[in-house]
Design a protein around this motif. Structure first.
Motif, short mmCIF file in Angstrom:
data_model
loop_
_atom_site.label_atom_id
_atom_site.label_comp_id
_atom_site.label_asym_id
_atom_site.label_seq_id
_atom_site.Cartn_x
_atom_site.Cartn_y
_atom_site.Cartn_z
N ILE A 54 0.83 -1.20 0.00
CA ILE A 54 0.00 0.00 0.00
C ILE A 54 0.87 1.25 0.00
O ILE A 54 0.63 2.21 -0.76
N ARG A 109 1.08 4.09 -3.02
CA ARG A 109 0.82 5.51 -2.80
C ARG A 109 2.03 6.35 -3.20
O ARG A 109 1.89 7.37 -3.88
N THR A 120 -5.61 6.99 -4.15
CA THR A 120 -6.71 6.10 -3.80
C THR A 120 -6.45 4.71 -4.37
O THR A 120 -5.96 4.57 -5.49
N ILE A 121 -6.81 3.69 -3.60
CA ILE A 121 -6.62 2.30 -4.00
C ILE A 121 -7.98 1.62 -4.11
O ILE A 121 -8.82 1.75 -3.22
N ILE A 122 -8.19 0.91 -5.20
CA ILE A 122 -9.41 0.13 -5.39
C ILE A 122 -9.21 -1.26 -4.80
O ILE A 122 -8.17 -1.90 -5.02
N VAL A 123 -10.19 -1.72 -4.05
CA VAL A 123 -10.15 -3.06 -3.46
C VAL A 123 -11.46 -3.79 -3.77
O VAL A 123 -12.42 -3.17 -4.23
N ASN A 176 -12.91 -9.02 0.70
CA ASN A 176 -11.48 -9.28 0.72
C ASN A 176 -11.00 -9.67 2.11
O ASN A 176 -11.67 -9.40 3.11
N SER A 178 -9.65 -0.99 7.33
CA SER A 178 -10.35 0.19 6.83
C SER A 178 -11.03 -0.08 5.49
O SER A 178 -11.95 0.64 5.11
N PHE A 179 -10.57 -1.11 4.78
CA PHE A 179 -11.25 -1.44 3.52
C PHE A 179 -11.79 -2.88 3.55
O PHE A 179 -11.98 -3.51 2.52
N TYR A 199 -9.71 4.54 -0.01
CA TYR A 199 -10.04 3.27 -0.66
C TYR A 199 -11.42 3.33 -1.29
O TYR A 199 -12.33 3.97 -0.76
N THR A 252 -14.21 0.50 -2.63
CA THR A 252 -14.54 -0.92 -2.66
C THR A 252 -15.52 -1.22 -3.78
O THR A 252 -16.56 -0.55 -3.89
N ILE A 286 -6.56 7.34 -8.74
CA ILE A 286 -6.37 5.92 -8.47
C ILE A 286 -4.92 5.55 -8.73
O ILE A 286 -4.39 5.77 -9.82
#
Length: 413
Positions: free
Chosen positions: A117, A121, A136-139, A143, A153-154, A171, A173, A191
């Motif tokens: 992570i 970033r 921002t990270i897509i998950v 998961n 947190s995600f 994040y 989702t 992203i």
């Protein structure tokens, strides 16, 4: 006697002095070898959980134990304040083994996820020019990447999140196995990465549609987004190939490994990436006192060598096919008990229907334990079957006989 303490006393001590953050099956383990474990009273069991796929090479593999013992007599820890004779050797071995330019070694799988992570970033800010504090990270929903405050947190699992907030932002989702949802969000210039499990393990061995990983990877490339694969559980031959991503010829931009990287001997994890990603982190910006310690390095090299030399990926493929064929036949015989069988290699799941008398997958696991085979339910109705990859044809046949006999008793009692 396998131990100086009884099973009853061992359980009582954990209940009295340990945190109640797990709900173990009522069995105590004192010894392990290959696919078997023994309780303090000497009863032998087939281990069909493999410490959540950490013991792919089998319990106490002699080559790995020898590497551990020899290194423990030389040097165990230096911290990263100094160089060691083992770290560079291990980094080179792992990088070449999986085909990457760089390796960053940590300890637990959760630490490796947190490392990935941070890498994503940093890459987003330095290479993609994302404005500060907006990366921002897509998950994927359902998961499981660990239980740190950052990772939960995600999470969409209420057991992981309830009363542990506030949660970390950054994040998005989306549903697992949904390319349309992924593509809709990838156009967002903030992203930096898509983090995904090739097969969702804790969710119940959920396998995406054929082509999902390949198309997701291609979409990420199109939108200058890192594709991060969490192969902590699915990697290192568990699914019948060295990596689950290999089924679709996907080479993740960032690869996360753990668990079987040490053969279950001690915590070792790693994040793999090429220079463009890995070298965005500079000295003093990330680390771990124990990460890449000499003991872990010696063990990791031998653990991966065992996977290669003993052709464990091929054996996982062969034994997994036999397991699913047999369980599918049992599903046809016991449709009121088994509703689904799925898996890849030796990472398999069987969905269990609740019985009229209230019994669930937990009760079936207890019954299997009584018959000499250990497995554990997840999400109440799914049993994960994941024996060590060293299991032989004869041992698989014996295990299947235990499962069959247990089902016969379970459905008629």
């Amino acid at each position: 006697m396998m131990s100086t303490i009884s099973s009853q006393d061992a359980i009582a001590l954990e209940e009295k002095y340990g945190a109640h953050n797990y709900h173990p099956l009522p069995v105590v383990l004192a010894k392990g070898s290959g696919v078997h474990v023994w309780d303090p009273e000497g009863k032998r069991y087939f281990d069909f959980l493999s410490a959540y796929s950490a013991v792919n090479q089998g319990h106490c593999h002699p080559r790995i134990i020898q590497a551990l013992t020899e290194q423990a007599q030389q040097l165990t820890l230096t911290s990263r304040a100094f160089y060691s004779v083992k770290l560079g050797e291990c980094e080179k071995f792992i990088a070449e083994f999986f085909g990457y330019e760089r390796v960053l070694m940590m300890n637990s799988g959760a630490e490796a996820v947190e490392t990935a992570i941070k890498l994503a970033r940093r890459w987003g800010y330095v290479k993609k020019n994302i404005p500060d504090q907006q990366a921002t990270i897509i998950v994927a929903s359902e998961n499981f990447h660990g239980r740190t405050t950052g990772i939960i947190s995600f999470s969409s699992d209420p057991d992981s999140t309830r009363n542990f907030g506030p949660y970390m932002p950054g994040y998005i989702t989306i549903p697992y196995n949904n390319l349309q949802a992924l593509e809709e969000h990838l156009s967002n210039p903030a992203i930096c990465a898509f983090l995904v499990e090739p097969i969702q393990g804790e969710a119940g061995i959920k396998i995406p549609d054929e082509g999902y990983l390949k198309k997701a990877y291609e979409l990420c490339r199109k939108h200058q987004v890192l594709f991060i694969a969490d192969e902590v559980q699915t990697g290192i031959a568990r699914t019948g190939k060295l990596l689950a991503c290999n089924y679709e010829d996907v080479r993740p931009d960032v690869l996360i490994l753990g668990k079987a990287l040490s053969g279950g001997v001690l915590p070792v994890s790693a994040v793999l990436a090429d220079d463009e990603v890995m070298l965005t982190i500079k000295p003093g910006e990330h680390g771990s006192t124990f990460g890449g310690n000499p003991l872990a390095c010696a063990v990791a090299i031998e653990a991966l060598s065992v996977v290669r030399d003993e052709k464990l990926a091929a054996n996982a493929q062969l034994m997994g096919d036999k397991f699913r064929t047999a369980l599918s036949e049992l599903k046809a015989r016991y449709p009121q008990t088994i509703s689904a069988v799925r898996g890849r290699g030796l990472l398999n799941a069987v969905e269990i229907l609740p019985q009229e008398d209230g019994r669930t997958a937990w009760d079936l696991c207890v019954a299997l334990k009584d018959m000499g085979l250990l497995a554990k339910p997840t999400h109440g109705h799914i049993i994960r079957f994941a024996p060590p990859l060293v299991i032989t044809d004869e041992q698989m046949a014996q295990s299947l006989q235990i499962i069959e006999r247990t089902l016969e008793t379970y459905t008629t009692s």
